[in-house]
Design a protein around this motif. Structure first.
Motif, mmCIF file in Angstrom:
data_model
loop_
_atom_site.group_PDB
_atom_site.id
_atom_site.type_symbol
_atom_site.label_atom_id
_atom_site.label_comp_id
_atom_site.label_asym_id
_atom_site.label_seq_id
_atom_site.Cartn_x
_atom_site.Cartn_y
_atom_site.Cartn_z
ATOM 1 N N PRO A 114 -0.525 -4.684 5.503
ATOM 2 C CA PRO A 114 -1.520 -4.219 6.465
ATOM 3 C C PRO A 114 -2.722 -3.595 5.781
ATOM 4 C CG PRO A 114 0.202 -2.586 6.265
ATOM 5 C CD PRO A 114 0.577 -3.723 5.337
ATOM 6 N N GLY A 115 -3.861 -3.686 6.431
ATOM 7 C CA GLY A 115 -5.032 -2.995 5.944
ATOM 8 C C GLY A 115 -4.938 -1.503 6.209
ATOM 9 N N LYS A 116 -5.867 -0.752 5.633
ATOM 10 C CA LYS A 116 -5.929 0.693 5.842
ATOM 11 C C LYS A 116 -7.182 1.012 6.640
ATOM 12 C CE LYS A 116 -3.319 1.957 1.718
ATOM 13 N NZ LYS A 116 -3.259 2.807 0.498
ATOM 14 N N ALA A 117 -6.968 1.541 7.843
ATOM 15 C CA ALA A 117 -8.098 1.905 8.691
ATOM 16 C C ALA A 117 -8.706 3.206 8.182
ATOM 17 C CB ALA A 117 -7.627 2.070 10.134
ATOM 18 N N GLY A 127 5.987 -0.165 0.351
ATOM 19 C CA GLY A 127 5.638 0.934 1.230
ATOM 20 C C GLY A 127 4.362 0.691 1.978
ATOM 21 N N PHE A 128 4.285 -0.421 2.668
ATOM 22 C CA PHE A 128 3.056 -0.756 3.361
ATOM 23 C C PHE A 128 3.120 -0.451 4.845
ATOM 24 C CE2 PHE A 128 0.989 -2.766 -0.109
ATOM 25 C CZ PHE A 128 1.987 -3.329 -0.873
ATOM 26 N N ALA A 129 4.206 0.118 5.309
ATOM 27 C CA ALA A 129 4.362 0.332 6.743
ATOM 28 C C ALA A 129 3.345 1.343 7.246
ATOM 29 C CB ALA A 129 5.767 0.822 7.053
ATOM 30 N N GLY A 130 2.759 1.032 8.414
ATOM 31 C CA GLY A 130 1.865 1.978 9.049
ATOM 32 C C GLY A 130 0.451 1.893 8.499
ATOM 33 N N VAL A 131 -0.485 2.524 9.202
ATOM 34 C CA VAL A 131 -1.884 2.522 8.802
ATOM 35 C C VAL A 131 -2.406 3.941 8.841
ATOM 36 C CG1 VAL A 131 -4.186 1.665 9.314
ATOM 37 C CG2 VAL A 131 -2.211 0.213 9.737
ATOM 38 N N LEU A 165 -8.807 -4.108 3.291
ATOM 39 C CA LEU A 165 -7.709 -5.028 2.986
ATOM 40 C C LEU A 165 -7.727 -5.405 1.513
ATOM 41 C CD1 LEU A 165 -7.577 -7.702 5.840
ATOM 42 C CD2 LEU A 165 -5.670 -6.317 5.058
ATOM 43 N N PRO A 166 -6.540 -5.566 0.902
ATOM 44 C CA PRO A 166 -6.518 -6.170 -0.436
ATOM 45 C C PRO A 166 -7.130 -7.564 -0.377
ATOM 46 C CG PRO A 166 -4.376 -5.238 0.132
ATOM 47 C CD PRO A 166 -5.203 -5.216 1.387
ATOM 48 N N LYS A 167 -7.529 -8.080 -1.521
ATOM 49 C CA LYS A 167 -8.127 -9.405 -1.547
ATOM 50 C C LYS A 167 -7.148 -10.435 -1.009
ATOM 51 C CE LYS A 167 -11.297 -8.421 -5.350
ATOM 52 N NZ LYS A 167 -11.703 -8.751 -6.740
#
Length: 371
Positions: A133-136, A9-13, A179-181
């Motif tokens: 994706p990273g989380k803004a 479930g990483f879609a989107g930020v 971002l995760p490592k």
């Protein structure tokens, strides 16, 4: 019963507001101590590690409260910080352990009307090699009497974006992305027109992490529905990942959004390594994560070729013929799945989720580089 071991479930930020707990400005007392490294105790931000990033200017669109606008846009700088940068910030639990990245972008309003409350930077993200994706996030100061920023992040990444940008005007804004490592691989912009714009970070490959090389054979299991759900060991080998044409799906009914996308065909070979027969439904466990950070399951298409000649011909090379019989022990079968991605995007990672071997047990998902 199918028990998938992984929910992707990483879609989107998402944009998350954080409370800065330190008080006062960096110029006065201990409140200015904002992070580790060379800046600790100095009242100045610690130096962030600059990462090489493509900076080609691209045409883009952004939708604001008053309409959709044309822009020229590009990343200008990307830097990796440390956890010490945010030691005075209250982080939500899912952000703890992540690494702050400072993405500075520049955009120019190429339209004839001014931009009101522009935030095209929020359409950007940074992704890892596997497409995570990273989380803004944005910061708000919990001390309303402070005369200056109390977080002191590198690259002025705690400064407010401009309230407006006139026609022909430009703005430079820094976006804080967690971002995760791992080593960043891509900067992505989700264009309001539906496409994805990508820029490489370094060589664009990032690091392997848990990724297997493309085409590597790995062990998993598949449920045998004929023997009360007992799992059968299988060997899984990705064979190809290739782009198709939307015309391939011309005989199927797609949504307006899907009609603007590109089909990608993922072919995987499965070998029955057990002693029981298997139904050929292993492709249910295939997933794709894109360089732009999208998590995409296989497209479900109703094949009516038995009733209408020519139906499905455009994707026959992908789908092939699926046997009506079960997969015999020590036999192989190749299945192809179809994944729709925005124009400009491409698969970064292919995954396979096997079935659990019993109640409460999970099979580790397999993840490969897409190429």
């Amino acid at each position: 019963m199918r028990r998938r071991g992984m929910t992707m479930g990483f879609a989107g930020v998402g944009v998350l507001a954080l409370a800065v707990t330190a008080c006062g400005s960096g110029a006065g007392g201990s409140g200015g101590d904002t992070g580790g490294g060379s800046g600790k105790g100095s009242g100045k931000p610690a130096a962030a590690e600059a990462l090489r990033v493509e900076s080609a200017v691209r045409q883009a669109t952004w939708t604001g409260p008053d309409g959709t606008y044309r822009l020229k846009i590009a990343p200008e700088r990307l830097a990796r910080g440390t956890a010490a940068d945010l030691e005075h910030v209250q982080l939500d639990g899912d952000l703890k352990g992540m690494v702050p990245h400072y993405l500075t972008v520049r955009y120019t309003n190429t339209g004839s009307a001014g931009l009101s409350r522009p935030d095209p930077e929020s359409n950007f993200t940074v992704t890892l090699a596997d497409g995570t994706p990273g989380k803004a996030i944005s910061l708000w100061n919990s001390n309303p009497l402070a005369t200056a920023s109390s977080s002191g992040l590198p690259d002025n990444c705690d400064k407010a974006a401009p309230a407006s940008v006139a026609a022909g005007g430009s703005a430079t804004v820094c976006q804080l992305v967690m971002l995760p490592k791992g080593q960043a691989a891509t900067v992505a912009y989700a264009d309001e027109g539906g496409d994805t714009l990508l820029w490489k970070v370094g060589d664009g490959k990032g690091d392997d992490g848990d990724l297997l090389p493309a085409g590597t054979t790995a062990d998993s299991s598949s449920e045998d529905v004929t023997t009360k759900g007992e799992a059968v060991p299988i060997r899984v080998t990705p064979k190809s990942v290739r782009a198709g044409s939307l015309a391939d799906l011309g005989d199927y009914e797609l949504s307006d959004t899907q009609n603007k996308m590109v089909p990608w065909y993922v072919t995987i070979e499965y070998r029955n390594a057990g002693t029981r027969k298997l139904l050929p439904v292993m492709d249910d466990g295939v997933g794709v994560r894109s360089a732009g950070g999208l998590d995409v399951r296989p497209l479900s298409l109703l094949d009516l070729s038995f009733s209408r000649p020519g139906e499905g011909e455009g994707i026959d090379k992908c789908r092939g013929s699926i046997p009506n019989t079960r997969l015999q022990p020590n036999s192989t079968l190749s299945l192809c799945t179809i994944h729709l991605l925005p124009k400009g995007d491409h698969p970064a990672m292919v995954s396979f989720e096997g079935e659990s071997e019993g109640e409460g047990e999970k099979v580790k998902p397999l993840m490969w580089r897409a190429s």
